[in-house]
Write an enzyme that holds these catalytic residues in place. Structure first.
Site, PDB file in Angstrom:
ATOM      1  N   CYS A   5       0.733  -1.326   0.167  1.00 40.59           N
ATOM      2  CA  CYS A   5       0.063  -0.106  -0.226  1.00 40.59           C
ATOM      3  C   CYS A   5       0.976   1.150   0.073  1.00 40.59           C
ATOM      4  O   CYS A   5       0.635   2.370  -0.898  1.00 40.59           O
ATOM      5  CB  CYS A   5      -0.944  -0.022   1.125  1.00 40.59           C
ATOM      6  N   CYS A  29      -1.631   1.897  -3.182  1.00 37.67           N
ATOM      7  CA  CYS A  29      -2.526   2.890  -2.955  1.00 37.67           C
ATOM      8  C   CYS A  29      -1.826   4.380  -2.874  1.00 37.67           C
ATOM      9  O   CYS A  29      -2.251   5.154  -3.299  1.00 37.67           O
ATOM     10  CB  CYS A  29      -3.265   2.715  -1.516  1.00 37.67           C
ATOM     11  N   LYS A  79       0.261   5.222  -5.848  1.00 39.53           N
ATOM     12  CA  LYS A  79      -0.891   5.272  -7.178  1.00 39.53           C
ATOM     13  C   LYS A  79      -1.651   6.861  -6.923  1.00 39.53           C
ATOM     14  O   LYS A  79      -2.101   7.419  -7.889  1.00 39.53           O
ATOM     15  CB  LYS A  79      -1.637   4.078  -7.036  1.00 39.53           C
ATOM     16  N   TYR A  96      -9.248  -3.384 -11.762  1.00 41.57           N
ATOM     17  CA  TYR A  96      -8.970  -2.166 -11.274  1.00 41.57           C
ATOM     18  C   TYR A  96      -7.477  -1.696 -11.317  1.00 41.57           C
ATOM     19  O   TYR A  96      -7.414  -0.171 -11.585  1.00 41.57           O
ATOM     20  CB  TYR A  96      -9.476  -2.064  -9.692  1.00 41.57           C
ATOM     21  N   GLU A 104      -7.060   1.768 -13.501  1.00 41.28           N
ATOM     22  CA  GLU A 104      -6.510   2.895 -12.864  1.00 41.28           C
ATOM     23  C   GLU A 104      -5.317   3.522 -13.586  1.00 41.28           C
ATOM     24  O   GLU A 104      -5.041   4.690 -13.682  1.00 41.28           O
ATOM     25  CB  GLU A 104      -6.145   2.613 -11.554  1.00 41.28           C
ATOM     26  N   HIS A 118     -28.244  20.770  -1.249  1.00 38.35           N
ATOM     27  CA  HIS A 118     -28.000  21.121  -2.743  1.00 38.35           C
ATOM     28  C   HIS A 118     -27.404  22.472  -2.808  1.00 38.35           C
ATOM     29  O   HIS A 118     -27.533  23.188  -1.852  1.00 38.35           O
ATOM     30  CB  HIS A 118     -29.694  21.488  -2.963  1.00 38.35           C
ATOM     31  N   GLU A 129     -26.873  14.354  -3.738  1.00 41.49           N
ATOM     32  CA  GLU A 129     -28.205  14.746  -3.505  1.00 41.49           C
ATOM     33  C   GLU A 129     -29.245  13.727  -4.126  1.00 41.49           C
ATOM     34  O   GLU A 129     -30.164  13.283  -3.428  1.00 41.49           O
ATOM     35  CB  GLU A 129     -28.683  16.051  -3.588  1.00 41.49           C
TER      36      GLU A 129
END
Length: 454
Positions: free
Chosen positions: A45, A50, A53, A180, A184, A437, A442
């Protein structure tokens, strides 16, 4: 507590899971802990996953900002990306983080060994310098590693670990894979100005994720410039005068500066002596464990990617904490792998928690609430980007079984939605929440009518 052993706990692996287990066991429970790591502290990681990256994701997203800023009235001049400048800062940051990990271990009283370790017997670890250490409990947390396919000249290609150490960015790259990691890095390198081609043998990228969500990611990637070829694989690699020559199943023969394999990862359990002492390994080499992360040898446990359960850093950390609670806290704590939120850092990002529409509909009748639209920020800039907000709802209980978001910062959004889904909230409880909003998110609390049943 060590009694006749050198240590109460010996951890093999200095990644996120192993370090957390070691320092909590030593710092909070006062047990004697040793830890061996033969590479850099922080593991996949922090050092080659992670963290670097995500920093590359950030770097790649600046490419489109000058044009977008111009739509908002700013006179911003774009420039070239300086890989060497970025890489220098990146390596300095990884060095800093490795130092943090080392200091956390030292501050907790963990004795560390910068050596490869193998298992000699149920209570003995052998270090690469020829010494042995005994421990009442042994924890394997060695993670995983990227694999190359079994084909001629596979060594011509790089893997994800190599990306961060390139001397220079290639002008062109072929990325092989549809998971992934492949997607990525296709987005990252495309954003950094590399001409990216991606081959995936399947019918759609990101297998296992919600079909509607991955379809939008695929469409967006192609729209942004990734030359994506589905149903396509490589047949042959060879070194040519102008790069790496590639023959593929779609009949193309092309040359690329680099070829990257993102075709899977295997658990790092080989040649550790585990099977010799009675630890069972699965087909991929994953260490077989029970719900408490315990192997068939009662004194040996394993956590993280080496067990190939849910291969995510926060999961490895939680498995490490559950191990410590079970073994040293006197509170048997099974690992909870249910309803784990995750994000894929493509552009746009995808955040997901719970069941996909396809998974849910196989279990029970569900209603689908979904909307796809152009977000305000990029719509104003006349960009074609679209986002997706999707809820999968049980017809019988009205519980939200899954949520899937494709949007900028979807990872940040899904973290909060994950709390609601984990808590078992119903669609009506989502509806009872007042919207914020104007935001993209939302829509998650304003979708009143289902778009279909499944």
């Amino acid at each position: 507590m060590a009694d006749a052993f050198d240590f109460d706990l010996f951890v093999i692996g200095g990644g996120s899971g192993g370090v957390r287990a070691a320092r909590v066991a030593a710092g909070e429970y006062g047990v004697k802990v040793g830890l061996a790591e033969d590479d850099r502290y922080g593991g996949t990681c922090v050092i080659r996953g992670c963290v670097p990256k995500k920093l590359m994701v950030f770097a790649s997203e600046y490419a489109g900002m000058p044009a977008e800023a111009a739509s908002y009235g700013w006179d911003v001049q774009g420039g070239a990306f300086d890989w060497n400048r970025f890489r220098g800062k990146l390596q300095a940051e990884l060095d800093r983080l490795e130092g943090v990990y080392r200091n956390l271990l030292a501050g907790s009283g963990v004795e560390t060994f910068d050596l490869r370790a193998t298992v000699k017997d149920a209570h003995t670890v052998a270090l690469a310098d020829g010494t042995t250490k005994t421990a009442k409990h042994i924890l394997i947390a060695t993670g995983g590693y990227p694999v190359r396919p079994d084909m001629q000249n596979a060594e011509l290609g790089i893997v994800s670990d190599d990306i961060f150490h390139l001397e220079e960015l290639p002008k062109s790259i072929l990325i092989i894979g549809g998971g992934y990691i492949a997607c990525e890095f296709a987005c990252i390198l495309n954003g950094l100005g590399v001409e990216v081609t991606q081959y995936y043998r399947g019918a759609q990228i990101l297998r296992g994720f919600d079909d509607e969500a991955r379809g939008l990611v695929s469409e967006s990637m192609s729209q942004s410039g990734v030359d994506l070829h589905l149903g396509t694989n490589i047949i042959e690699l060879s070194q040519g005068e102008n790069g790496i020559n590639v023959k593929s199943t779609n009949g193309n023969e092309r040359s690329f500066d680099q070829v990257m394999f993102a075709t899977g990862r295997d658990p790092a359990s080989r040649n550790m002596g585990l099977e010799d002492v009675g630890v069972r390994l699965g087909r991929k080499g994953q260490i077989e464990v029970n719900e408490y992360s315990q192997t068939e040898v009662p004194s040996i446990y394993a956590i993280g990617d080496v067990t190939d359960r849910v291969n995510l850093t926060p999961v490895a950390i939680r498995e490490g904490m559950a191990f410590v609670e079970t073994v040293f806290g006197g509170r048997p704590t099974p690992v909870d792998h249910d309803l784990i939120a995750s994000a894929v850092f493509t552009q746009p990002e995808m955040g997901t928690v719970g069941l996909s529409e396809e998974e849910a509909s196989e279990k029970e009748e569900v209603e689908i609430y979904a909307t796809s639209f152009k977000p305000m920020q990029t719509s104003f800039a006349e960009k074609p980007d679209r986002v997706l907000m999707k809820l999968v709802v049980s017809k019988a209980t009205r519980k939200v079984l899954g949520c899937h978001i494709v949007a900028p910062n979807a990872g940040e959004l899904i973290q909060m939605v994950g709390i609601a889904v984990k808590a078992g909230l119903t669609k009506e409880q989502f509806d009872a929440t007042c919207a914020v909003h104007p935001t993209m998110s939302e829509e998650l609390v304003t979708m009143r009518k289902s778009v279909r049943s499944a």
